[in-house]
Structure formats: structure tokens, C-alpha cells
Write a protein that holds these residues in place. Sequence first.
Motif, mmCIF file in Angstrom:
data_model
loop_
_atom_site.group_PDB
_atom_site.id
_atom_site.type_symbol
_atom_site.label_atom_id
_atom_site.label_comp_id
_atom_site.label_asym_id
_atom_site.label_seq_id
_atom_site.Cartn_x
_atom_site.Cartn_y
_atom_site.Cartn_z
ATOM 1 N N SER A 40 1.622 -3.586 -5.447
ATOM 2 C CA SER A 40 1.732 -3.430 -3.021
ATOM 3 C C SER A 40 0.144 -4.275 -2.737
ATOM 4 O O SER A 40 0.164 -4.119 -1.696
ATOM 5 C CB SER A 40 2.672 -1.968 -3.169
ATOM 6 N N LEU A 41 -0.621 -3.917 -3.655
ATOM 7 C CA LEU A 41 -1.621 -3.553 -2.646
ATOM 8 C C LEU A 41 -2.465 -5.515 -2.233
ATOM 9 O O LEU A 41 -3.011 -4.894 -1.891
ATOM 10 C CB LEU A 41 -2.997 -2.822 -3.785
ATOM 11 N N MET A 80 -3.176 0.452 4.951
ATOM 12 C CA MET A 80 -2.701 -1.148 5.003
ATOM 13 C C MET A 80 -2.111 -2.484 4.811
ATOM 14 O O MET A 80 -2.329 -3.753 4.583
ATOM 15 C CB MET A 80 -3.868 -1.081 3.444
ATOM 16 N N ALA A 97 4.173 3.807 -3.787
ATOM 17 C CA ALA A 97 3.694 5.164 -3.002
ATOM 18 C C ALA A 97 2.451 5.808 -4.221
ATOM 19 O O ALA A 97 1.565 6.355 -4.303
ATOM 20 C CB ALA A 97 4.738 5.866 -2.325
ATOM 21 N N PHE A 99 -3.799 7.216 2.259
ATOM 22 C CA PHE A 99 -3.787 6.984 0.751
ATOM 23 C C PHE A 99 -2.416 6.686 -0.181
ATOM 24 O O PHE A 99 -1.863 6.245 -1.357
ATOM 25 C CB PHE A 99 -5.231 6.727 -0.104
ATOM 26 N N THR A 100 -1.970 7.771 -0.463
ATOM 27 C CA THR A 100 -1.096 8.519 -1.328
ATOM 28 C C THR A 100 0.368 7.564 -0.879
ATOM 29 O O THR A 100 1.193 7.307 -1.962
ATOM 30 C CB THR A 100 -0.712 9.585 -1.633
ATOM 31 N N GLY A 145 1.383 6.709 -7.846
ATOM 32 C CA GLY A 145 1.011 6.013 -8.322
ATOM 33 C C GLY A 145 -0.632 6.489 -9.286
ATOM 34 O O GLY A 145 -0.442 7.825 -8.953
ATOM 35 N N LEU A 146 -2.013 6.422 -9.176
ATOM 36 C CA LEU A 146 -2.852 7.233 -9.671
ATOM 37 C C LEU A 146 -2.903 8.271 -8.292
ATOM 38 O O LEU A 146 -3.584 9.080 -8.689
ATOM 39 C CB LEU A 146 -3.951 6.451 -9.532
ATOM 40 N N GLY A 147 -3.029 7.517 -6.983
ATOM 41 C CA GLY A 147 -3.135 8.657 -6.238
ATOM 42 C C GLY A 147 -2.355 10.664 -5.993
ATOM 43 O O GLY A 147 -3.207 10.832 -6.128
ATOM 44 N N ASN A 148 -1.330 10.157 -6.982
ATOM 45 C CA ASN A 148 -0.479 11.007 -7.004
ATOM 46 C C ASN A 148 -1.249 12.237 -8.664
ATOM 47 O O ASN A 148 -1.921 13.536 -8.209
ATOM 48 C CB ASN A 148 0.370 10.868 -7.268
ATOM 49 N N TYR A 174 -9.079 0.538 -8.007
ATOM 50 C CA TYR A 174 -8.233 1.234 -9.324
ATOM 51 C C TYR A 174 -7.553 0.271 -10.310
ATOM 52 O O TYR A 174 -6.850 1.391 -10.934
ATOM 53 C CB TYR A 174 -6.712 0.452 -7.707
ATOM 54 N N SER A 225 1.944 0.342 -8.008
ATOM 55 C CA SER A 225 1.588 0.454 -6.272
ATOM 56 C C SER A 225 0.166 -0.898 -6.897
ATOM 57 O O SER A 225 -0.085 -1.306 -5.577
ATOM 58 C CB SER A 225 0.351 2.273 -6.794
ATOM 59 N N ALA A 266 0.407 -2.636 2.758
ATOM 60 C CA ALA A 266 2.073 -2.158 1.715
ATOM 61 C C ALA A 266 2.814 -1.904 1.947
ATOM 62 O O ALA A 266 3.938 -2.521 1.585
ATOM 63 C CB ALA A 266 0.962 -1.524 0.429
ATOM 64 N N SER A 271 0.757 4.778 0.770
ATOM 65 C CA SER A 271 -0.086 3.802 0.851
ATOM 66 C C SER A 271 0.407 3.481 2.265
ATOM 67 O O SER A 271 0.658 2.338 2.513
ATOM 68 C CB SER A 271 1.847 2.380 0.132
ATOM 69 N N ILE A 293 -9.343 -1.753 -2.494
ATOM 70 C CA ILE A 293 -8.144 -0.150 -3.185
ATOM 71 C C ILE A 293 -8.099 -0.907 -4.639
ATOM 72 O O ILE A 293 -8.544 -0.913 -5.487
ATOM 73 C CB ILE A 293 -7.485 0.306 -2.482
#
Length: 459
Positions: free
Chosen positions: A331-332, A240, A27, A234-235, A29-32, A113, A328, A242, A237, A109
Motif C-alpha cells: 500500500s505504500l 500519504m 495499517a 504512520f500506524t 504492520g511494522l508500525g504496530n 520499511y 503494508s 495509501a 497509513s 517510507i
Amino acid sequence: MSSEFRLSMHGQWSGRVAFILAATGSAVGLGNIWKFPYITGDNGGGAFVLVYLFCIVLIGIPVMMAEIFLGRKGGLSPINTMGMLAREENRHGIWRGLGWMGAIAGLLILSYYSVIAGWAMAYTVRMAAGVFVGATADGVTSIFVALTSDPERLLGWHTLFMLMTMTIVSRGVQHGLEKAVRFLMPLLLIMLLILVAYATTTGAFAQGFNYLFYPDFSKLTSESVLVAMGHAFFTLSLGMGAIMAYGAYLPKNISIAKTTFMIAGADTLVALFAGLAIFPIVFANSMTPAEGPGLIFKTLPIAFGQMDYGILFGTLFFVLIVFAAWTSAISLIEPMVAWLVENKNLSRIRASAYIGVLTWFIGVGSVLSFNVWEKATWSIPGLFKDLTFFDTLDGLTANVLLPLGGLFIAIFVGHLMAKHKVKEEMNSHPLLYTIWYALIRYVTPLLVIIVFLKAIKLI
Ligand code: PHE
């Protein structure tokens, strides 16, 4: 074998803590740190943040519980889990398609990413070399532009990050992940706190704080609401597979609700800290919040360039971002790799190699969309303007595929599975269960549908 000790063919977490750490690793990752601040800036601040927080609570948390639940019940890759559960419930085999959509979304993604994670790697080197010491906002921006306008450099970093990711995936996701996340997550929080402390000295902390938390609803459009909802997926995860894939390796006796709260709580905290660190720097240096994907790369180096021990802290911080992105990224790609291992009888190493190469190729499009293809954009009238290859992939996955995945998960769990089975397997506090079931059955799907319809202006 008793279900308690049923072992997934891909291995199993050593227990609750291991799962929490791995899912948090996915969860956070770059999203945050990268995406949340820049989309908040693009969408006007406080009101957007409020909608995002609502979506976390009313959509994200219920869907996460449902995904962990499905994953644990199926015990297979998301594609086969959905196929098996659909069969068990006498539903159409088309539900496997939900797993497929997610696995493909994960691959798409990861393709971009990895490019952004490459930027963070490039910045680690620049930080360590002291490039940013005493740098001004203009200087930092020109360093960012120099990096992103150089396709070869970006390609090199993208390649390295993909290699790092596939190396871990090929060995099985459990190895090392637990230890790494246990150590890195607290360190990341500490670094963010140091940055927030710096932000309080910029003279613009109140302005940044207000920007983030004072909602100005006049800035909110139906597209921003869609982006906020997409980001909640997204944030965390979600949508999809994961978390479903990770749930498959989860022992039976663990409370899904409590686990979910911890993961979602940690994830939200990291995002809000990142926002609190970044916006004061934006305002103190007379920059605009709507800087786009480069926002953190144009702001944080200013802070590190000015603070004591900036080289040390800055290097450490970008190393941590790269690690957060790494945990992250694996897990994608896990749902796709797990499916190949189950169905095509491939070794994990081969499966990872094939998927890695494919993802790398798609990523080249995102590399180019920051330079050579920068002007190659298209628009959807009334909805989106001037989308590059990167924007399109990001928008398609985060704002369409993930929420759609979440919607179908909610429908499957809330309407198509036998009630008593869901209740039994969830095995949580009765009140908590009732609330969750009402959310996943009615509230979550309705909200997703309304946001979709509003965004395409059908209501
Ligand atoms: N949650 C990750 C992040 O915030 C990204 C991600 C999305 C990971 C979907 C897995 C699945 O950076």
C-alpha cells in the motif's frame, strides 16, 4: 454507468469486508509491532501512549474517514483524484501536489520499511534454526548486532523483500490480499496473546503494564508529542494516499465511518498487545526501554527462547510480522504505481519495476546507516540529535510529511469542498456526521498546527 458500479481502472474490492481487510492489512504492520514499542520506550512510556491514543481518536480517525471519502469520490490514483476534485470544486491545480507529496512519502517510507522487514525475515530463519533456545539478553543482543553490522546480509534481505513487494504490486493489489489478511490477522492476534501470556510469567508484568499505561507527564516533551502524532498517521497509513488509493476501489454503498472504526480499532489493539508483550520482557531482563529500533529484536527472542514450543511459535510469529509488513508495503507504493499506470500508460509490471528499483536504491542508504554510516549523523539544534540516514527519513516522513498531508486533507475536505456534497457522499448517521465534520474542519487541523509549532518552539 451508475456510480454504484463505477469501476476503477485498477479493479475494485469485492465488497466491504475485502476493503476492511486490505486497509487493515495496510495499517497493521511494522508500525504496530516494531515501531510503536520502540518509540514508546524512547519517549518514556505511559504519557506518550496516552497522547498517541488521543491522536488516533481526534486526528487519525477523522483523517482516515476523509481519505476514504476522497479516494472513493475520485476513483483514481491519489494524485489524479486530488487534481480532479480540485477542478470539480474550482480550486487551484496545486492540490495535485498533495497527491505527489504523499506518493513520494510512500516511496521514502518503503525504502527503509523494507530494510526492517528484512530484519524480520532474517529472524525467521534464526528462529527456525533454534538459535535463540535458552539465549540470554546479552546473547540475543549480540545476534542482533551481528546482523545489523553486516551490510551485505541486510542488503540481501532488503532486496528480497522489495522483490516480494513489487511482485504483488505488479499483479494488482486486490489479488490474494483479501484471503491472506483474513487468515493472517487473527493468527497474529493469537500469537500476540501467547506472548502477552508469557509476559505475565516473567515477574515484571505489572511493571511493564504500568510503564505502558501509567502516564508520567514529566517525561513528555514537545518532540515526543510530535512523534506520537506522527505515529498516529504512520500506524493508520494516513496522510500519504495509501488509504485514499484503496478507497478508490471501494464500492459506493459502504459506510465509511463504521469501516474506519474497525480498521483503527484493530490497529490500536495490535499495537497495545505488542507493547504489553514487550515491556515486561524488557524489565524482567534488566534491559532499558530506550533500546531504539532494535527493541523487539532484542526482547522477543528471549521469550521464544524460554517458552515451550518456542521454536515453532517464534518462527510463526516472525513469519506473521513479515506478512504484516508485506501487506503494508504494497500500500505504500500503490499510489505511485497507480499514477504511472494512469498517466504514463505503463503496464503495472513496468511501473512496479521502475518504482521498485528506485525505492531499493534509496533503501541502500538505510542499510548502511546501521553499520558503515552509523557515525554519519547530523543534528538540528534544540530539536533532534544525531540523526542517521534512516532516522532522518523516518522523521521526515512520519513526523513531517504525513501530518502535513493529513493537515491539507482536513483543510480540503473541511473548508474547500462544498458542504452539501461532503454530507451527501459521506451518507452517515447525522450525529456521527456532525461530530466528524467538526473534527475535520476545526479540531484536526488546529491540533496538527499546534503540535508542529510547539515542536519547532514557535509557541
Ligand atoms: N501503517 C503501516 C504500519 O503501521 C505503515 C504504513 C504507513 C503503510 C503509511 C502505508 C502508509 O506498519
